[in-house]
Design an enzyme around this catalytic site. Structure first.
Site, PDB file in Angstrom:
ATOM      1  N   HIS A 228       0.765  -1.090  -0.083  1.00 16.58           N
ATOM      2  CA  HIS A 228      -0.111   0.128   0.199  1.00 16.58           C
ATOM      3  C   HIS A 228       0.891   1.284   0.066  1.00 16.58           C
ATOM      4  O   HIS A 228       1.812   1.379  -0.985  1.00 16.58           O
ATOM      5  CB  HIS A 228      -0.945  -0.031   1.181  1.00 16.58           C
ATOM      6  CG  HIS A 228      -2.070   1.056   1.302  1.00 16.58           C
ATOM      7  ND1 HIS A 228      -2.560   1.772   0.132  1.00 16.58           N
ATOM      8  CD2 HIS A 228      -2.889   1.247   2.148  1.00 16.58           C
ATOM      9  CE1 HIS A 228      -3.378   2.458   0.614  1.00 16.58           C
ATOM     10  NE2 HIS A 228      -3.738   2.044   1.873  1.00 16.58           N
ATOM     11  N   HIS A 272      -1.990  -2.595  -9.527  1.00 15.57           N
ATOM     12  CA  HIS A 272      -3.299  -1.884  -8.841  1.00 15.57           C
ATOM     13  C   HIS A 272      -4.410  -2.754  -8.738  1.00 15.57           C
ATOM     14  O   HIS A 272      -4.710  -3.471  -9.948  1.00 15.57           O
ATOM     15  CB  HIS A 272      -3.603  -0.547  -9.338  1.00 15.57           C
ATOM     16  CG  HIS A 272      -4.405   0.177  -8.479  1.00 15.57           C
ATOM     17  ND1 HIS A 272      -5.550   0.064  -8.250  1.00 15.57           N
ATOM     18  CD2 HIS A 272      -3.645   1.118  -7.563  1.00 15.57           C
ATOM     19  CE1 HIS A 272      -5.952   0.890  -7.258  1.00 15.57           C
ATOM     20  NE2 HIS A 272      -4.627   1.573  -6.705  1.00 15.57           N
ATOM     21  N   ASP A 325       2.754   5.501  -6.823  1.00 18.80           N
ATOM     22  CA  ASP A 325       4.164   5.529  -5.986  1.00 18.80           C
ATOM     23  C   ASP A 325       5.256   5.455  -6.678  1.00 18.80           C
ATOM     24  O   ASP A 325       6.375   5.762  -6.101  1.00 18.80           O
ATOM     25  CB  ASP A 325       3.786   4.141  -4.962  1.00 18.80           C
ATOM     26  CG  ASP A 325       2.631   4.531  -4.199  1.00 18.80           C
ATOM     27  OD1 ASP A 325       2.531   5.463  -3.380  1.00 18.80           O
ATOM     28  OD2 ASP A 325       1.750   3.405  -4.018  1.00 18.80           O
TER      29      ASP A 325
HETATM   30  C1  LIG Z   1      -1.034  -3.239  -5.750  1.00 22.54           C
HETATM   31  C2  LIG Z   1      -1.019  -4.838  -5.572  1.00 22.54           C
HETATM   32  C3  LIG Z   1      -1.028  -5.406  -4.257  1.00 22.54           C
HETATM   33  C4  LIG Z   1      -2.508  -5.295  -6.390  1.00 22.54           C
HETATM   34  O1  LIG Z   1      -2.602  -6.514  -5.876  1.00 22.54           O
HETATM   35  P1  LIG Z   1      -3.554  -7.890  -6.553  1.00 22.54           P
HETATM   36  O2  LIG Z   1      -4.823  -6.827  -6.809  1.00 22.54           O
HETATM   37  O3  LIG Z   1      -3.814  -8.725  -5.686  1.00 22.54           O
HETATM   38  O4  LIG Z   1      -2.842  -7.912  -7.805  1.00 22.54           O
HETATM   39  P2  LIG Z   1      -3.378  -8.602  -9.129  1.00 22.54           P
HETATM   40  O5  LIG Z   1      -4.493  -9.520  -8.844  1.00 22.54           O
HETATM   41  O6  LIG Z   1      -3.924  -7.302 -10.342  1.00 22.54           O
HETATM   42  O7  LIG Z   1      -2.118  -9.464  -9.657  1.00 22.54           O
HETATM   43  C5  LIG Z   1      -2.282 -10.220 -11.068  1.00 22.54           C
HETATM   44  C6  LIG Z   1      -1.010 -10.862 -11.292  1.00 22.54           C
HETATM   45  O8  LIG Z   1       0.024  -9.772 -11.472  1.00 22.54           O
HETATM   46  C7  LIG Z   1       0.881  -9.864 -10.558  1.00 22.54           C
HETATM   47  N1  LIG Z   1       1.664  -8.632 -10.215  1.00 22.54           N
HETATM   48  C8  LIG Z   1       0.859  -7.904  -9.840  1.00 22.54           C
HETATM   49  N2  LIG Z   1       1.761  -6.861  -9.573  1.00 22.54           N
HETATM   50  C9  LIG Z   1       2.786  -6.960  -9.528  1.00 22.54           C
HETATM   51  C10 LIG Z   1       3.859  -6.494  -9.480  1.00 22.54           C
HETATM   52  N3  LIG Z   1       4.148  -4.996  -8.923  1.00 22.54           N
HETATM   53  N4  LIG Z   1       5.130  -7.188  -9.636  1.00 22.54           N
HETATM   54  C11 LIG Z   1       5.074  -8.290  -9.953  1.00 22.54           C
HETATM   55  N5  LIG Z   1       4.158  -8.963 -10.406  1.00 22.54           N
HETATM   56  C12 LIG Z   1       2.954  -8.200 -10.069  1.00 22.54           C
HETATM   57  C13 LIG Z   1       0.462 -10.608  -9.312  1.00 22.54           C
HETATM   58  O9  LIG Z   1       1.590 -11.604  -8.630  1.00 22.54           O
HETATM   59  C14 LIG Z   1      -0.395 -11.682 -10.042  1.00 22.54           C
HETATM   60  O10 LIG Z   1       0.117 -12.907 -10.614  1.00 22.54           O
HETATM   61  P3  LIG Z   1      -0.354 -14.189 -10.120  1.00 22.54           P
HETATM   62  O11 LIG Z   1      -1.674 -14.280 -10.782  1.00 22.54           O
HETATM   63  O12 LIG Z   1       0.534 -15.024 -11.209  1.00 22.54           O
HETATM   64  O13 LIG Z   1       0.015 -14.088  -8.537  1.00 22.54           O
HETATM   65  C15 LIG Z   1      -0.002  -5.614  -6.505  1.00 22.54           C
HETATM   66  O14 LIG Z   1       0.001  -5.138  -7.857  1.00 22.54           O
HETATM   67  C16 LIG Z   1       1.499  -5.174  -5.827  1.00 22.54           C
HETATM   68  O15 LIG Z   1       1.895  -5.732  -4.967  1.00 22.54           O
HETATM   69  N6  LIG Z   1       2.113  -4.272  -6.320  1.00 22.54           N
HETATM   70  C17 LIG Z   1       3.316  -3.876  -5.821  1.00 22.54           C
HETATM   71  C18 LIG Z   1       3.435  -2.869  -4.506  1.00 22.54           C
HETATM   72  C19 LIG Z   1       2.713  -1.584  -4.870  1.00 22.54           C
HETATM   73  O16 LIG Z   1       3.084  -0.976  -5.872  1.00 22.54           O
HETATM   74  N7  LIG Z   1       1.727  -1.305  -4.342  1.00 22.54           N
HETATM   75  C20 LIG Z   1       1.036   0.274  -4.344  1.00 22.54           C
HETATM   76  C21 LIG Z   1      -0.398   0.016  -4.860  1.00 22.54           C
HETATM   77  S1  LIG Z   1      -1.150   1.579  -5.392  1.00 22.54           S
END
Ligand SMILES: CC(C)(COP(=O)(O)OP(=O)(O)OC[C@H]1O[C@@H](n2cnc3c(N)ncnc32)[C@H](O)[C@@H]1OP(=O)(O)O)[C@@H](O)C(=O)NCCC(=O)NCCS
Length: 385
Positions: A228, A272, A325
Site C-alpha cells: 500500500h 493496482h 507510487d
Molecule cells: C497493488 C497490488 C498489491 C495489487 O494486488 P492484486 O490486486 O492482488 O494483484 P493482481 O490481482 O492485479 O495481480 C495479478 C498478477 O500480477 C502479478 N503482479 C501484480 N503486481 C505485480 C508487481 N508489482 N510485480 C510483479 N508481479 C505483479 C501478481 O503476482 C499476479 O500474478 P499471479 O496471478 O501469478 O499471482 C500488487 O499489484 C502489488 O503488490 N504491487 C506492488 C506494490 C505496490 O506498488 N503497491 C502500491 C499500490 S497503489
C-alpha cells in the site's frame, strides 16, 4: 472432468471485486478518479491542496471566505506541544532503524490525549479533529526527521502553505516555489482513493463507535505496508538497487528485470487492484517530477530515464503499469526528501480522505463484520484428540 479457466471461480481473496458499501466521497474507475464530483486531473491542475482538503472534510468546494478561514484555522492548529514533540524526538533520535511511520503512529496516538474532543464522535467535533490532525501531522513528521538528522527542530511557518510548511519542517530549509508546487500536486493526488486498505481499516474501526484518533492510528498502520503506501519508498529503493548494479556494470536494466521475473520478485510501484490499464495519477506526477528536475536538479533526470526503461520492460513482458507510487519515489528523491519520509508524507495528505470516511461511517453506521468461510479441521472431542 477438467475445469476450464472460464468455469473457475473468481479469486476473491483480499475481497477482490467486492463492493463493501456506498460512499459520497470518491469514485475510482478505469479512466477517472473523482473526489466529490471533481476529476483528479482537474484538481491537480487547478486546485490547491487546502481547497481539496476542505472539499473532502467539509463536503463542498470552498468559497473565498471559507477557504481563507480554513487556511487560518490550519495555520493556528499547526503547533504541537513540546511534551509530545520531545517524545517523538527521543524515539527518532535513538536509532534510524525505527521507521518514521511507527513514530508518526505514536505521535498521533499522543495527540489524542491532548485533544479536547478526543472522545466526542459528533460531526462538529470530528470536523474540528480532522483540521487539527491535518495541521499537526507535518509538525510531528518534521520533529522526527530533525531528530534523525541530529539537528534542532524548526517551528511551523505561518507564511507557508501546507505543502511548503511540510517541506520546511522536514528539511529545515525554505522550499523553492517549484518544490512547494510539486509537493502540493502530490498531496492532491494522494488525498483520497475510496475503499483502499487504510481507509477501509479506518472505517472498520470507526464502525465499532471508536473515536477518530483510534481509526487514524489503524489507518497509519495499514498504509505503512509496502503493498500500500509503503510502496513509494520501496519503489525508490528498487530503482536505487537497479541503478547501482547498472552503473557498476554488473547488468543491464533488462537483465535485472529478467532476474526479478525469474525469482518471482514483486516490482514495487507497479500494479493496482482497481486500475488495470494504468493509474493516471502516475503520469501527472511524473510530469511534475521531470519539471522539477529541469528547473532545479537536472542530474536527477537519470532516475526518470531509468524509470521509463524499467516501466517499458514491465509493460512489454508483464503488461503491468506503474501506479502513483512509482513516479512519487523518483520525484521526492530528486527533491532531496529522505526516503523513509515518503510514506509519512502520504499520511500528511491521506489524513483528509481518512477523516472524511470516518465521518461518513459515523453518520450512517452499522458495524462492519463480515463472515468467514471455515476451512479448518473437522469437529473432534477434546478428550479423544
Ligand atoms: C497493488 C497490488 C498489491 C495489487 O494486488 P492484486 O490486486 O492482488 O494483484 P493482481 O490481482 O492485479 O495481480 C495479478 C498478477 O500480477 C502479478 N503482479 C501484480 N503486481 C505485480 C508487481 N508489482 N510485480 C510483479 N508481479 C505483479 C501478481 O503476482 C499476479 O500474478 P499471479 O496471478 O501469478 O499471482 C500488487 O499489484 C502489488 O503488490 N504491487 C506492488 C506494490 C505496490 O506498488 N503497491 C502500491 C499500490 S497503489
Amino acid at each position: 472432468m477438467t475445469v476450464s479457466s472460464k468455469d473457475k471461480p473468481a479469486d476473491t481473496r483480499g475481497l477482490a471485486g467486492m463492493v463493501a458499501g456506498d460512499t459520497y466521497i470518491c469514485a475510482v474507475n478505469q479512466t477517472q478518479l473523482i473526489y466529490r464530483g471533481f476529476e483528479i486531473a482537474d484538481l491537480a491542475a487547478n486546485a490547491s491542496f487546502e481547497e481539496v482538503a476542505f472539499l473532502l472534510i467539509e463536503g463542498h468546494k470552498p468559497n473565498k471566505k471559507e477557504l481563507e478561514n480554513f487556511k487560518q484555522e490550519l495555520i493556528a492548529e499547526r503547533v504541537v506541544s513540546d511534551e509530545v514533540l520531545d517524545v517523538i524526538a527521543r524515539i527518532a533520535g535513538q536509532s534510524t532503524d525505527v521507521h518514521p511511520m511507527s513514530i508518526l503512529l505514536t505521535g498521533i496516538s499522543l495527540l489524542s490525549h491532548t485533544d479536547p474532543d478526543s472522545e466526542d464522535n459528533s460531526h462538529e467535533a470530528e470536523v474540528r479533529k480532522s483540521k487539527r490532525l491535518l495541521a499537526k501531522i507535518p509538525t510531528l513528521i518534521g520533529a522526527g526527521q530533525a531528530a534523525r538528522d541530529g539537528r534542532e527542530r524548526v517551528s511551523p511557518d505561518p507564511e507557508l502553505n501546507h505543502a511548503g510548511n511540510l517541506l520546511w519542517l522536514i528539511t529545515g530549509q525554505k522550499p523553492t516555489a517549484i518544490a512547494a508546487d510539486v509537493m502540493n500536486v502530490s498531496l492532491i493526488l494522494y488525498a483520497e482513493h475510496d475503499f483502499n486498505a487504510s481507509t477501509f481499516t479506518s472505517r472498520i474501526i470507526a464502525s465499532t463507535n471508536s473515536d477518530m484518533h483510534s481509526a487514524v492510528c489503524g489507518a497509519v498502520g495499514a498504509l505503512k505496508g509496502n503493498l500500500h503506501g509503503g510502496a513509494n519508498e520501496a519503489a525508490m529503493e528498487m530503482l536505487y538497487e537497479i541503478m547501482s548494479e547498472v552503473e557498476a556494470g554488473k547488468c543491464s536494466a533488462d537483465e535485472w528485470m529478467q532476474n526479478a521475473f525469474q525469482s518471482k520478485r514483486k516490482l514495487m510501484g507497479f500494479g493496482h487492484r482497481v486500475y488495470k490499464n494504468g493509474d493516471h495519477r502516475a503520469g501527472i506526477l511524473r510530469d511534475w517530477g521531470i519539471r522539477f528536475c529541469e528547473e532545479v536538479n537536472p542530474e536527477a533526470i537519470k532516475w526518470f530515464n531509468l524509470g521509463d526503461e524499467v516501466q517499458a520492460i514491465m509493460l512489454r513482458d508483464k503488461a503491468i503499469y506503474p501506479n502513483v507510487d512509482y513516479p512519487c519515489g523518483m520525484t521526492y528523491y530528486a527533491m532531496g526528501i529522505p526516503v523513509p519520509q515518503y510514506t509519512p508524507i502520504f499520511v500528511a495528505s491521506r489524513i483528509t480522505g481518512w477523516c472524511a470516511h470516518i465521518m461518513e461511517q459515523h453518520s450512517d453506521n452499522r458495524i462492519i463484520r463480515p463472515l468467514a468461510n471455515y476451512v479448518g479441521p473437522e469437529l473432534s472431542n477434546w478428550n479423544d484428540a
